[in-house]
Design an enzyme around this catalytic site. Sequence first.
Site, mmCIF file in Angstrom:
data_model
loop_
_atom_site.group_PDB
_atom_site.id
_atom_site.type_symbol
_atom_site.label_atom_id
_atom_site.label_comp_id
_atom_site.label_asym_id
_atom_site.label_seq_id
_atom_site.Cartn_x
_atom_site.Cartn_y
_atom_site.Cartn_z
ATOM 1 C CG HIS A 50 -55.849 16.809 22.825
ATOM 2 N ND1 HIS A 50 -56.421 17.351 23.951
ATOM 3 C CD2 HIS A 50 -55.609 17.861 21.997
ATOM 4 C CE1 HIS A 50 -56.528 18.661 23.829
ATOM 5 N NE2 HIS A 50 -56.056 19.003 22.641
ATOM 6 C CB CYS B 175 -56.677 20.380 19.462
ATOM 7 S SG CYS B 175 -54.963 20.404 18.897
#
Length: 253
Positions: free
Chosen positions: A212, A228
């Site tokens: 992301h 992440c």
Amino acid sequence: MPRAPLICVFLLLSAAGCGQATVASEPDPAARALVELRSCASGSYRRLGSDRIAYAAIVRGHATVVRKPGGTALAGFAEENVNGVATVFSVLGARVDRRCRPTLYRVQVPLRPNGVTGWVAPAAVAVARVRTRIVVELSERRLTLYRNGKPVLTSRVAIGAPSTPTPTGRYYVNQRLIPTDPSGPFGPGAVGISAFSDVLTGWTQGGPIAIHGTNAPWSIGEAVSNGCLRVPNDVLRHVFKQALAGTPVLIRS
């Protein structure tokens, strides 16, 4: 003062406007590739995919994935996942009949433990061809996007902190989500993959991992996330556009 890791929780994301899986507009391309083999032993297994092409299986209505051919159910999957996005599996191969027609697809599914596989009936899924692939090298803090086997984009990334490491392994893009706040910690979007954190097991939806954007550009290239992979927002926009559901993702140390 050291900055605290940003949180990666899909509860903060919305499926509204997200990039859905692309369903094949042609007859099952995986089945066609298998039939071109022309001769098979009934019940034999054929691997599918290469560095240039992969296959995604999009659930039609409902799909039951079994642990092995003729075995018990591993899990049932609805047409859409909890985020309202099409449920997608990565196709690894197929069990075929003597005419090389698929009788079951072997698929990777977005469940714990990471990398879990099972088998699904061809009638339960629509199969699409995927020409992209993502490779993440944690030691180099680098992400590379390939198309048709050729690199088209390379970027520095932020990876998991030592206490919340990014899990290594072979995964796939299973959803693409747009944050309700594009100026927030996820930037303009998140490319969800089929991996889960190895340590944050009590998190919402099991601690899913994503690629992301970020509102903390200072973090790119650092080991600071909760697992992440953060990329610059302009890079995220390119990855989001090109890495359709089913795109293989290799994360290596």
